[in-house]
Design a protein around this motif. Structure first.
Motif, PDB file in Angstrom:
ATOM      1  N   PHE A 225       0.839  -1.199   0.000  1.00 38.18           N
ATOM      2  CA  PHE A 225       0.000   0.000   0.000  1.00 38.18           C
ATOM      3  C   PHE A 225       0.876   1.252   0.000  1.00 38.18           C
ATOM      4  CE2 PHE A 225      -3.863  -2.232   2.016  1.00 38.18           C
ATOM      5  CZ  PHE A 225      -4.572  -2.195   0.839  1.00 38.18           C
ATOM      6  N   LYS A 226       1.909   1.262   0.840  1.00 41.38           N
ATOM      7  CA  LYS A 226       2.775   2.444   0.909  1.00 41.38           C
ATOM      8  C   LYS A 226       3.517   2.659  -0.404  1.00 41.38           C
ATOM      9  CE  LYS A 226       3.406   2.344   5.922  1.00 41.38           C
ATOM     10  NZ  LYS A 226       4.367   2.133   7.029  1.00 41.38           N
ATOM     11  N   ALA A 227       3.943   1.568  -1.050  1.00 39.50           N
ATOM     12  CA  ALA A 227       4.598   1.700  -2.344  1.00 39.50           C
ATOM     13  C   ALA A 227       3.622   2.224  -3.390  1.00 39.50           C
ATOM     14  CB  ALA A 227       5.169   0.350  -2.772  1.00 39.50           C
ATOM     15  N   ALA A 228       2.367   1.757  -3.345  1.00 39.53           N
ATOM     16  CA  ALA A 228       1.360   2.261  -4.276  1.00 39.53           C
ATOM     17  C   ALA A 228       1.111   3.749  -4.046  1.00 39.53           C
ATOM     18  CB  ALA A 228       0.058   1.477  -4.114  1.00 39.53           C
ATOM     19  N   LEU A 229       1.131   4.162  -2.787  1.00 39.33           N
ATOM     20  CA  LEU A 229       0.954   5.582  -2.476  1.00 39.33           C
ATOM     21  C   LEU A 229       2.137   6.396  -2.989  1.00 39.33           C
ATOM     22  CD1 LEU A 229      -0.848   7.678  -1.111  1.00 39.33           C
ATOM     23  CD2 LEU A 229       0.386   7.240   1.026  1.00 39.33           C
ATOM     24  N   GLU A 230       3.341   5.833  -2.889  1.00 40.73           N
ATOM     25  CA  GLU A 230       4.518   6.502  -3.442  1.00 40.73           C
ATOM     26  C   GLU A 230       4.347   6.686  -4.949  1.00 40.73           C
ATOM     27  OE1 GLU A 230       8.716   7.866  -3.047  1.00 40.73           O
ATOM     28  OE2 GLU A 230       6.972   7.721  -1.750  1.00 40.73           O
ATOM     29  N   CYS A 231       3.813   5.665  -5.621  1.00 44.93           N
ATOM     30  CA  CYS A 231       3.539   5.778  -7.063  1.00 44.93           C
ATOM     31  C   CYS A 231       2.568   6.912  -7.344  1.00 44.93           C
ATOM     32  CB  CYS A 231       2.955   4.461  -7.576  1.00 44.93           C
ATOM     33  SG  CYS A 231       4.163   3.222  -7.989  1.00 44.93           S
ATOM     34  N   LEU A 240      -5.605   7.689  -7.857  1.00 44.55           N
ATOM     35  CA  LEU A 240      -4.915   6.546  -7.261  1.00 44.55           C
ATOM     36  C   LEU A 240      -4.627   6.812  -5.790  1.00 44.55           C
ATOM     37  CD1 LEU A 240      -3.404   3.846  -7.376  1.00 44.55           C
ATOM     38  CD2 LEU A 240      -1.404   5.100  -8.241  1.00 44.55           C
ATOM     39  N   ARG A 241      -4.216   8.022  -5.482  1.00 47.75           N
ATOM     40  CA  ARG A 241      -3.922   8.383  -4.092  1.00 47.75           C
ATOM     41  C   ARG A 241      -5.152   8.175  -3.207  1.00 47.75           C
ATOM     42  NH1 ARG A 241      -5.108  13.085  -1.593  1.00 47.75           N
ATOM     43  NH2 ARG A 241      -3.947  13.592   0.297  1.00 47.75           N
ATOM     44  N   ALA A 242      -6.309   8.633  -3.667  1.00 50.49           N
ATOM     45  CA  ALA A 242      -7.536   8.488  -2.878  1.00 50.49           C
ATOM     46  C   ALA A 242      -7.884   7.019  -2.688  1.00 50.49           C
ATOM     47  CB  ALA A 242      -8.689   9.215  -3.571  1.00 50.49           C
ATOM     48  N   LEU A 267      -6.803  12.279   5.172  1.00 50.72           N
ATOM     49  CA  LEU A 267      -5.729  12.596   4.229  1.00 50.72           C
ATOM     50  C   LEU A 267      -6.196  12.391   2.792  1.00 50.72           C
ATOM     51  CD1 LEU A 267      -2.688  10.947   6.046  1.00 50.72           C
ATOM     52  CD2 LEU A 267      -3.112  13.389   5.766  1.00 50.72           C
ATOM     53  N   ALA A 268      -6.963  11.336   2.572  1.00 51.04           N
ATOM     54  CA  ALA A 268      -7.458  11.055   1.223  1.00 51.04           C
ATOM     55  C   ALA A 268      -8.400  12.149   0.736  1.00 51.04           C
ATOM     56  CB  ALA A 268      -8.169   9.707   1.202  1.00 51.04           C
ATOM     57  N   MET A 269      -9.055  12.841   1.658  1.00 43.43           N
ATOM     58  CA  MET A 269     -10.041  13.848   1.278  1.00 43.43           C
ATOM     59  C   MET A 269      -9.436  15.234   1.077  1.00 43.43           C
ATOM     60  SD  MET A 269     -13.174  12.531   3.717  1.00 43.43           S
ATOM     61  CE  MET A 269     -14.319  13.801   3.206  1.00 43.43           C
ATOM     62  N   VAL A 270      -8.104  15.342   1.227  1.00 41.35           N
ATOM     63  CA  VAL A 270      -7.440  16.603   0.909  1.00 41.35           C
ATOM     64  C   VAL A 270      -7.625  16.874  -0.586  1.00 41.35           C
ATOM     65  CG1 VAL A 270      -5.220  17.770   0.720  1.00 41.35           C
ATOM     66  CG2 VAL A 270      -5.760  16.429   2.772  1.00 41.35           C
ATOM     67  N   LEU A 275     -11.601  14.877  -7.084  1.00 42.89           N
ATOM     68  CA  LEU A 275     -12.090  13.499  -7.180  1.00 42.89           C
ATOM     69  C   LEU A 275     -13.480  13.466  -7.789  1.00 42.89           C
ATOM     70  CD1 LEU A 275     -10.944  12.261  -3.645  1.00 42.89           C
ATOM     71  CD2 LEU A 275      -9.675  12.173  -5.809  1.00 42.89           C
ATOM     72  N   THR A 276     -13.901  12.268  -8.173  1.00 48.17           N
ATOM     73  CA  THR A 276     -15.232  12.084  -8.759  1.00 48.17           C
ATOM     74  C   THR A 276     -16.249  11.815  -7.654  1.00 48.17           C
ATOM     75  OG1 THR A 276     -14.999   9.691  -8.995  1.00 48.17           O
ATOM     76  CG2 THR A 276     -14.145  11.066 -10.790  1.00 48.17           C
ATOM     77  N   PRO A 277     -17.554  11.923  -7.956  1.00 50.80           N
ATOM     78  CA  PRO A 277     -18.570  11.658  -6.924  1.00 50.80           C
ATOM     79  C   PRO A 277     -18.458  10.262  -6.317  1.00 50.80           C
ATOM     80  CG  PRO A 277     -19.566  12.835  -8.743  1.00 50.80           C
ATOM     81  CD  PRO A 277     -18.164  12.497  -9.179  1.00 50.80           C
ATOM     82  N   SER A 278     -18.180   9.237  -7.128  1.00 51.36           N
ATOM     83  CA  SER A 278     -18.096   7.894  -6.547  1.00 51.36           C
ATOM     84  C   SER A 278     -16.883   7.765  -5.639  1.00 51.36           C
ATOM     85  CB  SER A 278     -18.049   6.819  -7.634  1.00 51.36           C
ATOM     86  OG  SER A 278     -16.826   6.830  -8.333  1.00 51.36           O
ATOM     87  N   GLU A 279     -15.793   8.439  -5.978  1.00 52.92           N
ATOM     88  CA  GLU A 279     -14.617   8.412  -5.107  1.00 52.92           C
ATOM     89  C   GLU A 279     -14.907   9.110  -3.779  1.00 52.92           C
ATOM     90  OE1 GLU A 279     -10.969   8.305  -8.350  1.00 52.92           O
ATOM     91  OE2 GLU A 279     -12.009  10.193  -7.985  1.00 52.92           O
ATOM     92  N   ARG A 280     -15.615  10.236  -3.847  1.00 50.20           N
ATOM     93  CA  ARG A 280     -15.958  10.921  -2.599  1.00 50.20           C
ATOM     94  C   ARG A 280     -16.947  10.093  -1.780  1.00 50.20           C
ATOM     95  NH1 ARG A 280     -15.580  15.580  -6.076  1.00 50.20           N
ATOM     96  NH2 ARG A 280     -17.832  15.568  -6.475  1.00 50.20           N
ATOM     97  N   ALA A 281     -17.896   9.424  -2.443  1.00 60.42           N
ATOM     98  CA  ALA A 281     -18.835   8.553  -1.721  1.00 60.42           C
ATOM     99  C   ALA A 281     -18.086   7.394  -1.066  1.00 60.42           C
ATOM    100  CB  ALA A 281     -19.899   8.021  -2.670  1.00 60.42           C
ATOM    101  N   MET A 282     -17.123   6.821  -1.778  1.00 63.72           N
ATOM    102  CA  MET A 282     -16.299   5.745  -1.231  1.00 63.72           C
ATOM    103  C   MET A 282     -15.575   6.209   0.035  1.00 63.72           C
ATOM    104  SD  MET A 282     -12.860   4.166  -3.010  1.00 63.72           S
ATOM    105  CE  MET A 282     -12.084   5.813  -2.970  1.00 63.72           C
ATOM    106  N   LEU A 283     -15.002   7.407  -0.013  1.00 61.04           N
ATOM    107  CA  LEU A 283     -14.273   7.932   1.148  1.00 61.04           C
ATOM    108  C   LEU A 283     -15.224   8.235   2.299  1.00 61.04           C
ATOM    109  CD1 LEU A 283     -11.712  10.293  -0.644  1.00 61.04           C
ATOM    110  CD2 LEU A 283     -11.279   8.037   0.356  1.00 61.04           C
TER     111      LEU A 283
END
Length: 443
Positions: A225-231, A240-242, A267-270, A275-283
Protein backbone atom coordinates in the motif's frame (compact mmCIF):
# COMPACT_ATOMS: atom_id res chain seq x y z
CA UNK A 1 8.48 20.13 -19.00
CA UNK A 2 10.69 21.64 -16.29
CA UNK A 3 14.31 22.45 -17.25
CA UNK A 4 17.13 20.53 -15.60
CA UNK A 5 18.48 22.17 -12.42
CA UNK A 6 22.13 22.60 -13.47
CA UNK A 7 23.15 24.27 -10.19
CA UNK A 8 21.90 21.31 -8.18
CA UNK A 9 23.59 18.79 -10.48
CA UNK A 10 26.92 20.62 -10.27
CA UNK A 11 26.67 20.68 -6.49
CA UNK A 12 25.97 16.95 -6.48
CA UNK A 13 28.88 16.22 -8.83
CA UNK A 14 31.19 18.16 -6.54
CA UNK A 15 30.18 16.17 -3.46
CA UNK A 16 32.26 13.07 -2.73
CA UNK A 17 30.45 9.83 -2.04
CA UNK A 18 30.41 9.00 1.69
CA UNK A 19 31.35 5.42 0.87
CA UNK A 20 33.86 5.99 -1.95
CA UNK A 21 36.04 9.12 -1.43
CA UNK A 22 36.65 10.99 -4.65
CA UNK A 23 33.52 9.69 -6.39
CA UNK A 24 30.50 11.92 -6.86
CA UNK A 25 27.61 11.21 -4.52
CA UNK A 26 24.66 9.25 -5.85
CA UNK A 27 21.05 10.32 -5.40
CA UNK A 28 20.69 7.73 -2.65
CA UNK A 29 23.83 9.09 -0.91
CA UNK A 30 22.31 12.57 -0.88
CA UNK A 31 18.98 11.27 0.40
CA UNK A 32 20.77 9.36 3.19
CA UNK A 33 22.82 12.42 4.21
CA UNK A 34 19.74 14.68 4.28
CA UNK A 35 17.71 12.18 6.30
CA UNK A 36 20.58 11.66 8.75
CA UNK A 37 20.97 15.42 9.28
CA UNK A 38 17.24 15.91 9.85
CA UNK A 39 17.19 13.03 12.34
CA UNK A 40 20.24 14.36 14.20
CA UNK A 41 18.84 17.89 14.39
CA UNK A 42 15.14 17.21 14.99
CA UNK A 43 15.03 13.55 16.11
CA UNK A 44 12.49 12.70 13.42
CA UNK A 45 12.55 10.82 10.13
CA UNK A 46 13.40 12.88 7.08
CA UNK A 47 11.57 10.94 4.40
CA UNK A 48 13.65 12.13 1.44
CA UNK A 49 13.98 9.46 -1.29
CA UNK A 50 16.30 9.08 -4.27
CA UNK A 51 13.30 9.71 -6.54
CA UNK A 52 12.75 13.10 -4.91
CA UNK A 53 16.45 13.94 -5.42
CA UNK A 54 15.94 13.10 -9.10
CA UNK A 55 13.03 15.52 -9.22
CA UNK A 56 15.23 18.22 -7.69
CA UNK A 57 17.86 17.61 -10.38
CA UNK A 58 15.30 17.69 -13.16
CA UNK A 59 13.86 20.94 -11.82
CA UNK A 60 10.45 19.36 -11.19
CA UNK A 61 10.56 20.66 -7.60
CA UNK A 62 11.71 24.27 -7.43
CA UNK A 63 11.11 24.94 -3.74
CA UNK A 64 11.53 21.96 -1.33
CA UNK A 65 10.17 22.30 2.19
CA UNK A 66 12.21 24.15 4.80
CA UNK A 67 13.71 21.00 6.40
CA UNK A 68 14.97 19.73 3.06
CA UNK A 69 16.39 23.14 2.11
CA UNK A 70 18.24 23.48 5.41
CA UNK A 71 19.61 19.93 5.20
CA UNK A 72 20.71 20.34 1.58
CA UNK A 73 22.46 23.64 2.39
CA UNK A 74 24.33 21.81 5.14
CA UNK A 75 25.23 18.80 2.97
CA UNK A 76 26.50 20.92 0.07
CA UNK A 77 28.09 23.60 2.26
CA UNK A 78 26.28 26.61 0.82
CA UNK A 79 24.56 29.52 2.53
CA UNK A 80 21.62 30.32 0.25
CA UNK A 81 18.87 28.28 -1.31
CA UNK A 82 19.50 30.01 -4.62
CA UNK A 83 23.03 28.54 -4.65
CA UNK A 84 21.34 25.19 -5.27
CA UNK A 85 18.97 26.53 -7.90
CA UNK A 86 15.94 26.72 -5.61
CA UNK A 87 13.53 29.60 -6.17
CA UNK A 88 10.31 30.30 -4.34
CA UNK A 89 7.45 29.66 -6.78
CA UNK A 90 4.98 32.30 -7.71
CA UNK A 91 1.35 31.55 -7.02
CA UNK A 92 -0.23 30.67 -10.36
CA UNK A 93 -4.00 30.35 -10.65
CA UNK A 94 -5.10 28.56 -13.82
CA UNK A 95 -8.59 29.27 -15.04
CA UNK A 96 -9.81 25.71 -14.43
CA UNK A 97 -8.06 24.73 -11.17
CA UNK A 98 -7.36 26.24 -7.74
CA UNK A 99 -3.91 27.64 -7.04
CA UNK A 100 -1.01 25.23 -6.55
CA UNK A 101 1.35 26.43 -3.83
CA UNK A 102 4.25 25.17 -1.80
CA UNK A 103 1.71 23.58 0.57
CA UNK A 104 0.93 21.02 -2.13
CA UNK A 105 4.60 19.98 -2.11
CA UNK A 106 4.81 19.81 1.68
CA UNK A 107 1.60 17.77 1.72
CA UNK A 108 3.49 14.72 0.44
CA UNK A 109 5.95 14.77 3.32
CA UNK A 110 3.08 15.28 5.78
CA UNK A 111 1.24 12.25 4.40
CA UNK A 112 4.31 10.04 4.68
CA UNK A 113 4.85 11.12 8.26
CA UNK A 114 1.19 10.63 9.16
CA UNK A 115 1.05 7.07 7.81
CA UNK A 116 4.34 6.13 9.43
CA UNK A 117 6.21 5.74 6.16
CA UNK A 118 9.27 7.45 7.61
CA UNK A 119 12.02 7.35 5.01
CA UNK A 120 9.47 6.74 2.31
CA UNK A 121 9.50 3.38 0.56
CA UNK A 122 11.00 3.68 -2.89
CA UNK A 123 9.27 1.53 -5.46
CA UNK A 124 12.20 -0.72 -6.27
CA UNK A 125 12.13 -1.89 -2.64
CA UNK A 126 9.04 -3.87 -3.59
CA UNK A 127 11.47 -6.29 -5.21
CA UNK A 128 12.42 -7.41 -1.70
CA UNK A 129 9.03 -9.14 -1.49
CA UNK A 130 9.90 -11.31 -4.48
CA UNK A 131 13.22 -10.39 -6.18
CA UNK A 132 13.15 -10.10 -9.96
CA UNK A 133 16.31 -11.53 -11.49
CA UNK A 134 15.39 -12.52 -15.06
CA UNK A 135 15.96 -9.25 -16.91
CA UNK A 136 16.10 -11.00 -20.29
CA UNK A 137 12.30 -10.74 -20.61
CA UNK A 138 12.26 -7.01 -19.93
CA UNK A 139 12.12 -4.50 -22.80
CA UNK A 140 15.10 -2.18 -23.21
CA UNK A 141 12.72 0.78 -23.11
CA UNK A 142 9.18 1.17 -21.81
CA UNK A 143 6.55 1.71 -24.51
CA UNK A 144 2.89 2.75 -24.34
CA UNK A 145 2.00 -0.87 -25.06
CA UNK A 146 3.84 -1.99 -21.90
CA UNK A 147 1.80 0.44 -19.82
CA UNK A 148 -1.46 -0.65 -21.46
CA UNK A 149 -0.55 -4.25 -20.66
CA UNK A 150 0.07 -3.42 -16.98
CA UNK A 151 -3.31 -1.70 -16.76
CA UNK A 152 -5.03 -4.62 -18.47
CA UNK A 153 -3.38 -7.11 -16.11
CA UNK A 154 -4.40 -4.99 -13.12
CA UNK A 155 -8.00 -5.02 -14.34
CA UNK A 156 -8.00 -8.80 -14.77
CA UNK A 157 -6.62 -9.40 -11.28
CA UNK A 158 -9.07 -6.92 -9.77
CA UNK A 159 -11.93 -8.90 -11.33
CA UNK A 160 -10.51 -12.16 -9.97
CA UNK A 161 -10.13 -10.63 -6.53
CA UNK A 162 -13.76 -9.48 -6.41
CA UNK A 163 -15.02 -12.86 -7.59
CA UNK A 164 -12.71 -15.38 -5.92
CA UNK A 165 -10.99 -13.49 -3.09
CA UNK A 166 -7.38 -12.55 -2.56
CA UNK A 167 -6.08 -15.93 -1.47
CA UNK A 168 -6.34 -17.68 -4.82
CA UNK A 169 -4.15 -15.56 -7.10
CA UNK A 170 -1.79 -13.75 -4.72
CA UNK A 171 1.28 -15.50 -6.10
CA UNK A 172 0.33 -14.64 -9.67
CA UNK A 173 -0.23 -10.95 -8.95
CA UNK A 174 3.01 -10.81 -6.95
CA UNK A 175 4.83 -12.11 -10.01
CA UNK A 176 3.32 -9.30 -12.08
CA UNK A 177 4.32 -6.74 -9.45
CA UNK A 178 7.82 -8.21 -9.61
CA UNK A 179 7.83 -7.72 -13.38
CA UNK A 180 6.58 -4.13 -13.09
CA UNK A 181 9.33 -3.37 -10.59
CA UNK A 182 11.77 -4.80 -13.13
CA UNK A 183 10.52 -2.24 -15.65
CA UNK A 184 11.21 0.55 -13.17
CA UNK A 185 14.66 -0.70 -12.27
CA UNK A 186 16.04 -2.01 -15.54
CA UNK A 187 14.15 -0.50 -18.50
CA UNK A 188 14.56 3.03 -19.81
CA UNK A 189 11.42 5.11 -19.58
CA UNK A 190 10.88 8.25 -21.70
CA UNK A 191 9.95 11.28 -19.63
CA UNK A 192 6.65 11.49 -21.50
CA UNK A 193 5.64 8.06 -20.16
CA UNK A 194 7.08 8.22 -16.66
CA UNK A 195 3.92 9.37 -14.89
CA UNK A 196 1.80 6.82 -16.74
CA UNK A 197 4.24 4.04 -15.79
CA UNK A 198 4.24 4.96 -12.10
CA UNK A 199 0.45 5.20 -12.15
CA UNK A 200 0.07 1.77 -13.79
CA UNK A 201 2.53 0.16 -11.36
CA UNK A 202 0.72 1.88 -8.50
CA UNK A 203 -2.63 0.42 -9.50
CA UNK A 204 -1.14 -3.07 -9.80
CA UNK A 205 0.59 -2.68 -6.42
CA UNK A 206 -2.68 -1.54 -4.86
CA UNK A 207 -4.48 -4.64 -6.11
CA UNK A 208 -1.68 -6.87 -4.80
CA UNK A 209 -1.84 -5.04 -1.46
CA UNK A 210 -5.60 -5.48 -1.16
CA UNK A 211 -5.28 -9.18 -1.94
CA UNK A 212 -2.68 -9.47 0.82
CA UNK A 213 -5.04 -7.64 3.20
CA UNK A 214 -7.86 -10.00 2.26
CA UNK A 215 -5.55 -12.95 3.00
CA UNK A 216 -4.46 -11.40 6.35
CA UNK A 217 -0.87 -10.98 5.15
CA UNK A 218 -1.01 -7.57 6.79
CA UNK A 219 2.68 -6.67 6.76
CA UNK A 220 2.94 -7.37 3.03
CA UNK A 221 -0.24 -5.40 2.47
CA UNK A 222 1.00 -2.35 4.38
CA UNK A 223 4.28 -2.35 2.50
CA UNK A 224 2.64 -2.60 -0.90
CA UNK A 225 0.00 0.00 0.00
CA UNK A 226 2.77 2.44 0.91
CA UNK A 227 4.60 1.70 -2.34
CA UNK A 228 1.36 2.26 -4.28
CA UNK A 229 0.95 5.58 -2.48
CA UNK A 230 4.52 6.50 -3.44
CA UNK A 231 3.54 5.78 -7.06
CA UNK A 232 0.54 8.07 -6.71
CA UNK A 233 2.81 10.85 -5.44
CA UNK A 234 5.40 10.36 -8.18
CA UNK A 235 2.75 10.35 -10.90
CA UNK A 236 0.57 13.10 -9.36
CA UNK A 237 -2.36 10.70 -9.68
CA UNK A 238 -4.94 12.04 -7.23
CA UNK A 239 -7.42 9.29 -8.06
CA UNK A 240 -4.92 6.55 -7.26
CA UNK A 241 -3.92 8.38 -4.09
CA UNK A 242 -7.54 8.49 -2.88
CA UNK A 243 -8.09 4.81 -3.66
CA UNK A 244 -4.92 3.68 -1.92
CA UNK A 245 -5.54 5.76 1.20
CA UNK A 246 -9.12 4.49 1.32
CA UNK A 247 -7.90 0.89 1.25
CA UNK A 248 -5.24 1.63 3.86
CA UNK A 249 -7.96 3.11 6.05
CA UNK A 250 -10.10 0.00 5.62
CA UNK A 251 -7.21 -2.22 6.66
CA UNK A 252 -6.49 -0.06 9.71
CA UNK A 253 -10.16 -0.14 10.75
CA UNK A 254 -10.37 -3.91 10.17
CA UNK A 255 -7.30 -4.54 12.33
CA UNK A 256 -8.66 -2.49 15.24
CA UNK A 257 -7.03 0.89 14.64
CA UNK A 258 -10.04 3.01 13.76
CA UNK A 259 -8.32 6.22 14.84
CA UNK A 260 -5.55 5.76 12.30
CA UNK A 261 -8.16 4.71 9.76
CA UNK A 262 -9.94 8.02 10.28
CA UNK A 263 -6.64 9.89 9.81
CA UNK A 264 -5.98 8.09 6.53
CA UNK A 265 -9.45 8.91 5.22
CA UNK A 266 -9.04 12.57 6.15
CA UNK A 267 -5.73 12.60 4.23
CA UNK A 268 -7.46 11.05 1.22
CA UNK A 269 -10.04 13.85 1.28
CA UNK A 270 -7.44 16.60 0.91
CA UNK A 271 -8.42 18.42 -2.31
CA UNK A 272 -11.49 16.22 -2.71
CA UNK A 273 -12.62 18.65 -5.41
CA UNK A 274 -10.25 16.78 -7.74
CA UNK A 275 -12.09 13.50 -7.18
CA UNK A 276 -15.23 12.08 -8.76
CA UNK A 277 -18.57 11.66 -6.92
CA UNK A 278 -18.10 7.89 -6.55
CA UNK A 279 -14.62 8.41 -5.11
CA UNK A 280 -15.96 10.92 -2.60
CA UNK A 281 -18.84 8.55 -1.72
CA UNK A 282 -16.30 5.75 -1.23
CA UNK A 283 -14.27 7.93 1.15
CA UNK A 284 -17.38 9.02 3.05
CA UNK A 285 -18.36 5.40 3.65
CA UNK A 286 -14.86 4.60 4.93
CA UNK A 287 -14.98 7.66 7.18
CA UNK A 288 -18.35 6.56 8.52
CA UNK A 289 -16.92 3.12 9.35
CA UNK A 290 -14.12 4.67 11.37
CA UNK A 291 -16.47 7.04 13.20
CA UNK A 292 -18.86 4.20 14.07
CA UNK A 293 -16.01 2.12 15.47
CA UNK A 294 -15.04 5.13 17.59
CA UNK A 295 -18.61 5.48 18.89
CA UNK A 296 -19.20 8.90 17.34
CA UNK A 297 -22.85 8.27 16.47
CA UNK A 298 -24.07 11.62 15.15
CA UNK A 299 -20.96 12.11 13.01
CA UNK A 300 -21.42 8.62 11.61
CA UNK A 301 -25.00 9.38 10.57
CA UNK A 302 -24.02 12.74 9.07
CA UNK A 303 -21.19 11.14 7.10
CA UNK A 304 -23.43 8.37 5.76
CA UNK A 305 -25.85 11.08 4.62
CA UNK A 306 -23.05 13.03 2.95
CA UNK A 307 -21.97 9.84 1.19
CA UNK A 308 -25.51 9.30 -0.05
CA UNK A 309 -25.54 12.85 -1.42
CA UNK A 310 -22.29 12.25 -3.29
CA UNK A 311 -23.49 8.94 -4.70
CA UNK A 312 -26.65 10.59 -5.99
CA UNK A 313 -24.43 12.63 -8.35
CA UNK A 314 -22.56 9.65 -9.81
CA UNK A 315 -22.48 9.40 -13.60
CA UNK A 316 -20.94 5.98 -14.40
CA UNK A 317 -19.68 7.14 -17.81
CA UNK A 318 -17.56 9.82 -16.12
CA UNK A 319 -16.00 7.55 -13.51
CA UNK A 320 -12.53 5.98 -13.93
CA UNK A 321 -12.52 2.27 -14.85
CA UNK A 322 -11.32 1.12 -11.43
CA UNK A 323 -14.32 2.80 -9.74
CA UNK A 324 -16.96 0.97 -11.78
CA UNK A 325 -17.28 -1.56 -8.95
CA UNK A 326 -18.70 1.21 -6.75
CA UNK A 327 -22.30 0.85 -7.83
CA UNK A 328 -25.53 1.10 -5.80
CA UNK A 329 -24.96 -2.33 -4.24
CA UNK A 330 -21.42 -1.45 -3.18
CA UNK A 331 -22.49 1.87 -1.68
CA UNK A 332 -25.35 0.21 0.18
CA UNK A 333 -22.99 -2.45 1.52
CA UNK A 334 -20.27 -0.01 2.56
CA UNK A 335 -22.65 2.33 4.36
CA UNK A 336 -24.50 -0.67 5.81
CA UNK A 337 -21.20 -1.92 7.24
CA UNK A 338 -20.66 1.49 8.83
CA UNK A 339 -24.08 1.42 10.46
CA UNK A 340 -23.62 -2.22 11.48
CA UNK A 341 -21.33 -1.23 14.35
CA UNK A 342 -24.14 0.92 15.76
CA UNK A 343 -26.93 -1.52 14.91
CA UNK A 344 -25.30 -4.50 16.60
CA UNK A 345 -25.84 -2.54 19.84
CA UNK A 346 -29.48 -1.85 19.02
CA UNK A 347 -29.23 1.52 17.22
CA UNK A 348 -30.57 2.10 13.68
CA UNK A 349 -31.09 -1.65 13.16
CA UNK A 350 -33.72 -1.21 10.45
CA UNK A 351 -31.59 1.19 8.38
CA UNK A 352 -28.46 -0.97 8.61
CA UNK A 353 -30.43 -4.11 7.74
CA UNK A 354 -32.09 -2.44 4.77
CA UNK A 355 -28.76 -1.32 3.32
CA UNK A 356 -27.09 -4.71 3.82
CA UNK A 357 -30.07 -6.49 2.27
CA UNK A 358 -29.92 -4.14 -0.73
CA UNK A 359 -26.24 -4.98 -1.14
CA UNK A 360 -26.91 -8.72 -1.05
CA UNK A 361 -29.64 -8.42 -3.68
CA UNK A 362 -27.68 -6.02 -5.85
CA UNK A 363 -24.30 -7.78 -6.03
CA UNK A 364 -24.06 -10.03 -9.07
CA UNK A 365 -21.84 -13.03 -9.75
CA UNK A 366 -18.79 -10.83 -10.34
CA UNK A 367 -18.87 -9.62 -6.72
CA UNK A 368 -19.49 -12.81 -4.79
CA UNK A 369 -17.12 -11.89 -1.97
CA UNK A 370 -18.89 -8.60 -1.33
CA UNK A 371 -22.25 -10.40 -1.39
CA UNK A 372 -20.97 -12.99 1.08
CA UNK A 373 -19.62 -10.38 3.49
CA UNK A 374 -22.78 -8.23 3.38
CA UNK A 375 -24.95 -11.32 3.77
CA UNK A 376 -22.96 -12.53 6.76
CA UNK A 377 -23.22 -9.12 8.43
CA UNK A 378 -26.97 -9.09 7.78
CA UNK A 379 -27.30 -12.57 9.30
CA UNK A 380 -25.34 -11.49 12.38
CA UNK A 381 -27.47 -8.39 12.82
CA UNK A 382 -30.66 -10.42 12.48
CA UNK A 383 -29.32 -13.05 14.89
CA UNK A 384 -28.70 -10.41 17.57
CA UNK A 385 -31.73 -8.17 17.08
CA UNK A 386 -34.30 -10.24 15.18
CA UNK A 387 -35.49 -13.76 14.50
CA UNK A 388 -32.72 -16.39 14.90
CA UNK A 389 -34.38 -18.74 12.41
CA UNK A 390 -34.57 -16.01 9.78
CA UNK A 391 -30.95 -15.19 10.57
CA UNK A 392 -30.00 -18.83 9.99
CA UNK A 393 -31.71 -18.75 6.59
CA UNK A 394 -29.78 -15.60 5.61
CA UNK A 395 -26.57 -17.13 6.98
CA UNK A 396 -26.93 -20.30 4.89
CA UNK A 397 -27.10 -18.22 1.72
CA UNK A 398 -24.07 -16.17 2.77
CA UNK A 399 -22.20 -19.36 3.59
CA UNK A 400 -22.89 -20.70 0.11
CA UNK A 401 -21.38 -17.54 -1.41
CA UNK A 402 -18.43 -17.65 0.97
CA UNK A 403 -17.67 -21.22 -0.10
CA UNK A 404 -16.69 -20.01 -3.57
CA UNK A 405 -14.03 -17.54 -2.41
CA UNK A 406 -10.75 -17.70 -0.54
CA UNK A 407 -10.90 -14.76 1.83
CA UNK A 408 -9.79 -14.58 5.45
CA UNK A 409 -11.99 -11.54 5.97
CA UNK A 410 -15.02 -13.57 4.91
CA UNK A 411 -14.02 -16.38 7.27
CA UNK A 412 -13.68 -13.97 10.18
CA UNK A 413 -17.17 -12.63 9.59
CA UNK A 414 -18.56 -16.17 9.52
CA UNK A 415 -16.83 -16.96 12.80
CA UNK A 416 -18.41 -13.83 14.31
CA UNK A 417 -21.82 -14.99 13.08
CA UNK A 418 -21.27 -18.37 14.75
CA UNK A 419 -20.49 -16.66 18.07
CA UNK A 420 -23.66 -14.57 17.84
CA UNK A 421 -25.61 -17.74 16.99
CA UNK A 422 -24.36 -19.68 20.03
CA UNK A 423 -27.12 -18.48 22.45
CA UNK A 424 -29.77 -19.61 19.92
CA UNK A 425 -28.45 -23.04 19.03
CA UNK A 426 -31.51 -24.71 20.56
CA UNK A 427 -33.08 -23.98 17.20
CA UNK A 428 -32.14 -26.77 14.82
CA UNK A 429 -31.57 -24.38 11.89
CA UNK A 430 -29.16 -22.33 13.99
CA UNK A 431 -27.31 -25.41 15.22
CA UNK A 432 -26.97 -26.63 11.64
CA UNK A 433 -25.66 -23.24 10.54
CA UNK A 434 -23.00 -23.30 13.25
CA UNK A 435 -21.95 -26.81 12.23
CA UNK A 436 -21.57 -25.78 8.60
CA UNK A 437 -19.60 -22.68 9.56
CA UNK A 438 -17.20 -24.84 11.60
CA UNK A 439 -16.63 -27.06 8.58
CA UNK A 440 -16.18 -24.10 6.21
CA UNK A 441 -13.67 -22.28 8.43
CA UNK A 442 -11.69 -25.32 9.55
CA UNK A 443 -7.94 -24.79 8.81
Amino acid sequence: MAQSNLQFQRARDGLSSPSIPGESASRQDIADLVNAWIFEKYRREGGLSQHYVGKLERGEVRWPNSDYRAALRHVFGVERDTDLGFHRPRRVRPVSEPAITVEDVDRKRFIRTAIGAGAAISLPDLADLAPFTNTANLPAAVSPADIRELRHIAGVFSTWDHTYGGGLVREAVTAQVRYSVGLLRHSRCPDSLRNDLYSAVGHLSHIAAFMAFDAYAHDDARRMFKAALECADLSDDWHLRAKVLSSMARQAIWTGDADNGLTLVELAMVRSDRLTPSERAMLMSARARALAKLGRVQETLATVGAGDDEFANVNPSEEPPWMRYYDAAQHAGDTGHALYDLAIHGQFVSEASHRLASAVEGHGAAYVRSRAISGTKLASLTMVNGDPQEAAHIGVRALADAGTVRSRRTQSDLEELSRFAHPHQRHSQVAELRRRIREATRP
